[in-house]
Design a protein around this motif. Sequence first.
Motif, PDB file in Angstrom:
ATOM      1  N   GLN A   1       8.314   2.536  -7.237  1.00 44.47           N
ATOM      2  CA  GLN A   1       6.844   2.956  -7.127  1.00 44.47           C
ATOM      3  C   GLN A   1       5.964   2.671  -8.134  1.00 44.47           C
ATOM      4  N   PHE A   2       6.646   2.846  -9.484  1.00 40.13           N
ATOM      5  CA  PHE A   2       5.743   2.638 -10.663  1.00 40.13           C
ATOM      6  C   PHE A   2       5.691   1.265 -10.942  1.00 40.13           C
ATOM      7  N   GLU A   3       6.524   0.397 -10.472  1.00 39.39           N
ATOM      8  CA  GLU A   3       6.497  -0.804 -10.708  1.00 39.39           C
ATOM      9  C   GLU A   3       5.250  -1.528  -9.901  1.00 39.39           C
ATOM     10  N   THR A   4       5.095  -1.076  -8.516  1.00 37.95           N
ATOM     11  CA  THR A   4       4.151  -1.691  -7.655  1.00 37.95           C
ATOM     12  C   THR A   4       2.710  -1.053  -8.114  1.00 37.95           C
TER      13      THR A   4
ATOM     14  N   ARG B   1       1.009  -1.344   0.025  1.00 37.96           N
ATOM     15  CA  ARG B   1      -0.050  -0.110   0.032  1.00 37.96           C
ATOM     16  C   ARG B   1       0.728   1.527  -0.168  1.00 37.96           C
ATOM     17  N   ASP B   2       2.006   1.165   0.660  1.00 35.21           N
ATOM     18  CA  ASP B   2       2.930   2.455   0.498  1.00 35.21           C
ATOM     19  C   ASP B   2       3.725   2.277  -0.600  1.00 35.21           C
ATOM     20  N   LEU B   3       3.713   1.550  -1.528  1.00 37.57           N
ATOM     21  CA  LEU B   3       4.282   1.376  -2.798  1.00 37.57           C
ATOM     22  C   LEU B   3       5.885   1.269  -2.621  1.00 37.57           C
ATOM     23  N   THR B   4       6.188   0.553  -1.644  1.00 40.04           N
ATOM     24  CA  THR B   4       7.622   0.494  -1.287  1.00 40.04           C
ATOM     25  C   THR B   4       8.220  -0.880  -1.335  1.00 40.04           C
TER      26      THR B   4
END
Length: 571
Positions: free
Chosen positions: A270-273, A239-242
């Motif tokens: 972040q883009f990958e997530t 959810r935090d994109l990490t």
Amino acid sequence: MLVAGPDMAAPSAALRQRRPAGGSGAPETPGRAEGSEPLGSTVGPLLSPGTFWLTRIVLLRAVALLYLVAFLVAYHQNKQLIGEKGLLPCKLYLQNVKKYFKGKINLDALSYAPTIIWFLDWSDMDSILDYISMLGLVISAFVLITGCANMVLMAVLWILYLSLDFYNKYLPLYFSAGWESQLLETGFLGIFLCPLWTLSRLPRSTPPSSIVIWGFRWLIFRIMLGAGLIKIRGDRCWRDLTCMNYHYETQPVPNPIAYFMHRSPGWFHQFETLFNHFIELVVPFFIFMGRRMCMVHGVLQILFQVLLIISGNLSFLNWLTIVPSIACFDDRSLAFLFSTGHGGVKEHVLQLQGSSEQQPPGLGCRIRRVVNISFGLLIAYLSVPVVINLLSSRQVMNTSFNPLRIVNTYGAFGSITKERTEVILQGTSSPDPNDPAAVWQEFDFKCKPGDLWRRPCFISPYHYRLDWLMWFAAFQTYEQNEWIIHLAGKLLAQEEEALSLMATNPFAGKDPPRWIRGEHFKYKFSQPGGAHAAEGKWWIRKKIGPYFPPVNLQSLRKFYEDRNWPYPVRD
């Protein structure tokens, strides 16, 4: 003045080219679709959408390829892992199951451990495991090469692999990974793609059922949505994109591409997530939005799985996930995969498309329709607990609600480990393991990180099961993984079966080690272009402490006896 161009032929010339009624001109191509190219032309026939003759051929070959890989892994590794001298012998497990059911091999025992091994002679379990694997290899190779299959062959493949997969209750981390259930469910769907007996790539009397095609689409929908939901409900880093900040370094068996991908900038991770969430939570619904959006779904899912294949060694999981996505494409969209020539597959499919609209269904087709409807009802019934699980806030992943693994729930990486730890097995010939002067030498595994200078491997779709198990063991304790002590005993005895699972044996040609211990290390990728990388190191590590204390064969005797394991004997 108007000048006649090449497209403005004289009317008389056009009339002369017409075939008079009853003349001897070239006959009209039978079954030719309106707007299609002539058969045998350079472009080839333009197939109609909505049929799946070519789709079936591609699907069957793809399923056969994955069966081939899975049986190859079993043939090379099962004896060492679950054979007579395996880390956890399956004969012992079956004996315990039989004892639990009061010595009877009844429906309860078969439901608990569904395998044909029940009905075979257990005096040579290694041979049984080999014969099952070899038969699976032969049949899957035949289907892969020819593109021909029937329900009997596909059912045999499914039963053979189910007979090896029964072991999940005894050694969960060995056989109950998501790809095992997924292969069985995919293989079960493959049975109903085929005619009963006929070995033909294009069986005229058995067109591919849209119900089975939708069975494959339902499978890929559940796989991807289940994976997306378990992430959103699981680790906060999704959810935090990490999460992708850690994934490449901490995944079970990284490859060289992962080494470089790990050093991507934060915005790229972040883009990958975000892209992962889009593919797993949004794109699956494209399946229900018509033919074109369904094909968009198929393209995106296949490309996504290819990216995962490139960046990691997740066994044949990603390859297997490509298979049901193929069902998103019909004959027109897959025609480019087949050669255009007179008498070729595409010409026959075009004829079948024409004839299927003209001929009323016979008795065989009606029976087949009943079978397909019954199959669809079975899938719908078995999907009920799976859908409930998907909707539940306490969703579980990679679980089967029926013993035959026909419809299952899936998911991957619901949580991400933030640090990579490894268990390194070391041996010494010193009589005293506590002697500071004792020289400890390391056993390297086939693919998992160990030697700091060894480049990460490319292995997918093949799979080293023991390497995968070691990844799980590293963030658990040896008490939770008793098999690792069993492995230590086998290395002390220098058993050939166990050594075949290792990449290196530092005691080859020497006296066997007197002691084996497990050391716990924290591993990190070296920095590309940094000092460690300049030395040729792919990894850097820091010792955490002991994983299990030094053991020798004598100290392990009671441990073996309590578990009825065969005591290792040095050759």
